[in-house]
Design a protein around this motif. Sequence first.
Motif, PDB file in Angstrom:
ATOM      1  N   ASP A 462       0.862  -1.191   0.000  1.00 47.01           N
ATOM      2  CA  ASP A 462       0.000   0.000   0.000  1.00 47.01           C
ATOM      3  C   ASP A 462       0.895   1.237   0.000  1.00 47.01           C
ATOM      4  O   ASP A 462       1.543   1.548   1.003  1.00 47.01           O
ATOM      5  CB  ASP A 462      -0.887  -0.045   1.248  1.00 47.01           C
ATOM      6  N   ASP A 466      -3.753   5.543   3.232  1.00 43.20           N
ATOM      7  CA  ASP A 466      -4.797   6.477   3.649  1.00 43.20           C
ATOM      8  C   ASP A 466      -6.134   5.784   3.907  1.00 43.20           C
ATOM      9  O   ASP A 466      -7.174   6.437   3.976  1.00 43.20           O
ATOM     10  CB  ASP A 466      -4.980   7.566   2.583  1.00 43.20           C
ATOM     11  N   GLY A 467      -6.098   4.455   4.036  1.00 44.29           N
ATOM     12  CA  GLY A 467      -7.315   3.728   4.350  1.00 44.29           C
ATOM     13  C   GLY A 467      -8.022   3.127   3.154  1.00 44.29           C
ATOM     14  O   GLY A 467      -8.958   2.342   3.319  1.00 44.29           O
ATOM     15  N   ARG A 468      -7.599   3.469   1.944  1.00 43.34           N
ATOM     16  CA  ARG A 468      -8.310   2.962   0.779  1.00 43.34           C
ATOM     17  C   ARG A 468      -8.144   1.447   0.593  1.00 43.34           C
ATOM     18  O   ARG A 468      -8.898   0.817  -0.141  1.00 43.34           O
ATOM     19  CB  ARG A 468      -7.864   3.686  -0.486  1.00 43.34           C
ATOM     20  N   GLY A 470      -8.681  -0.633   2.944  1.00 41.98           N
ATOM     21  CA  GLY A 470      -9.555  -1.269   3.925  1.00 41.98           C
ATOM     22  C   GLY A 470     -10.566  -2.255   3.372  1.00 41.98           C
ATOM     23  O   GLY A 470     -10.664  -3.390   3.867  1.00 41.98           O
ATOM     24  N   ASP A 474     -10.603  -6.119   4.500  1.00 42.95           N
ATOM     25  CA  ASP A 474     -11.756  -6.634   5.248  1.00 42.95           C
ATOM     26  C   ASP A 474     -12.379  -7.835   4.542  1.00 42.95           C
ATOM     27  O   ASP A 474     -12.764  -8.820   5.186  1.00 42.95           O
ATOM     28  CB  ASP A 474     -12.805  -5.531   5.416  1.00 42.95           C
ATOM     29  N   HIS A 485      -0.674  -6.452   5.457  1.00 41.93           N
ATOM     30  CA  HIS A 485      -0.810  -5.090   4.934  1.00 41.93           C
ATOM     31  C   HIS A 485       0.520  -4.377   5.133  1.00 41.93           C
ATOM     32  O   HIS A 485       0.944  -4.128   6.266  1.00 41.93           O
ATOM     33  CB  HIS A 485      -1.932  -4.358   5.673  1.00 41.93           C
ATOM     34  N   ARG A 516      -7.261   2.047  -6.149  1.00 39.52           N
ATOM     35  CA  ARG A 516      -8.220   2.041  -5.043  1.00 39.52           C
ATOM     36  C   ARG A 516      -8.761   0.633  -4.918  1.00 39.52           C
ATOM     37  O   ARG A 516      -8.524  -0.214  -5.785  1.00 39.52           O
ATOM     38  CB  ARG A 516      -9.353   3.047  -5.300  1.00 39.52           C
TER      39      ARG A 516
END
Length: 535
Positions: A462, A466-468, A470, A474, A485, A516
């Motif tokens: 990654d 920035d959380g993209r 996730g 998940d 990760h 993304r």
Amino acid sequence: MEPAPVLVVGAGPVGMATALALARLGVRCVLADRDFETSVHPKLDYVNSRSMEFFRQLGIAGDIRAAGVAPRHSADVIWSTGLAGRPITTWALPSVDEERRRIAADDDGTRPAEPGQRISQIELEPVLRAHCRRSGLIDLRPGLRFDTLTQDDQGVTSKLYDVMTDRPIRVRSRYVIGCDGASSRVRTVLGIGEDSFGVPGLPGAFMVHFKSRDLASLHRHGPFWHYFAFRYVVIAQDERDTWTVHVNGAHPDEFATPPADPAAFLRDTLGTELKIDKVLLTSRWRPGFMLADRYRAGRVLLAGDAAHRMFPTGAYGMNTGIGDAMDAAWKVAALVGHTGGPALLDSYETDRRPVGLRNMRTSHRHIGVHMRAGALLREGVPVDGVAGFLDAERGENEYRGVELGYRYDASPVVCHEDGAAPGWSPAAYTPTTWPGGRPPSVPLADGTPLFDLLAQEFTLVDFAGDGRAGPLLDTAAAQGLPVRHAVVRDRRARELWERDLVLLRPDQHVAWRGNRAPADSAAVVRRVRGADPAR
């Protein structure tokens, strides 16, 4: 009947690499081999850069280097009319130290994470066996001869024999990986055919493995790794006193009766008074190529020489087998651990057989260079002209595209992309994360290769952080797929890796990439773990 998740048949380099890769993934195996000791035959003398990357992943690259030729020695190849004749040209190839300096200096992604390593199979196998013995997940069984097997919906029952007592032993496993060499009994039992052919003009060869410190004779034209003289090749095994000479037969029956005095035969062939301290081993062998019709039958996979046999030019044989081992191991481990689906078995042949075929053809091309150069000499072409041909056709042990650039373009467990794939050349590796390929090795700011951040399981690299990532992480967790990760803050690495998110398989090949999370993360995860091959 003894149960084991996996039975690996054959404890040569490929079989032991398979067992070590399974153990790294937490899977127990029985590793059976009919021989009690490691090989005394110098069947290989080079572990290429991709295999050394895999051995780094397994944590054993350092031990292999310690057992091999010291890093200061170059790998120069001398072409000559013979030790009693004159040199034609030299292919200068770097030492491990030189290649490490180039890796550290270049940040363009074209270089491997590890240089190749000169090492004889005689020295390599004890290193691998020591690691197998230390693993609590590898049940090494020397002295067991594989005989036959039967399969059912739940697993495989294999029948082996103790070579000392002839007592039958049955092993029940979920899967079998046959790494039992060119005359593979596993392949025979499965009824898998083969496409094989010899080398026209090379009907047979005679090998002499010996000790000598007579550098005045052997280094008459300079130090070397390989010394090609058409009638024969000399291989420097350890830069001290161990050498191997392969003499090409002029007709099929030349070595039907081996030379009574190998040392005298060698001196006569080389045209020198070479001082030979000791002849260690001699053998006759027939050059040839073979590719199995299939790499899999049910729950049984073939790897290494059981699946393909190549001429030594280019050192593709065992090194292709190490790639087989890493691919087979992660897929079988995922099935044993219930994280993978049935498409994984199908994908093994789809991924690996094209690599075996291409590498076999490349090896055949290299031997064609030898044959053509010899023909030019016989036709009276001046030495300078032959040198020009050889220098224009060099590539043996230098084809980085062959070693690093192979891609699984038809794999059912890779998320392929539309559009034109990046170009491929045998001579050069193109840095790319195009799905199915090996991504670029990039040294990070502290000098650590990015490859060292990759896990034994899947890894999501990654570059955004920035959380993209996730939704994809998940979804993988919900489907039971282990994914590490790895957030990487490195602008140059991001440039070479081409996307913000890159999902890698356990064998370090790209499974999916994007800027993304995918619109349908569940479909991506199902595909890469082999649970949903349709797309």
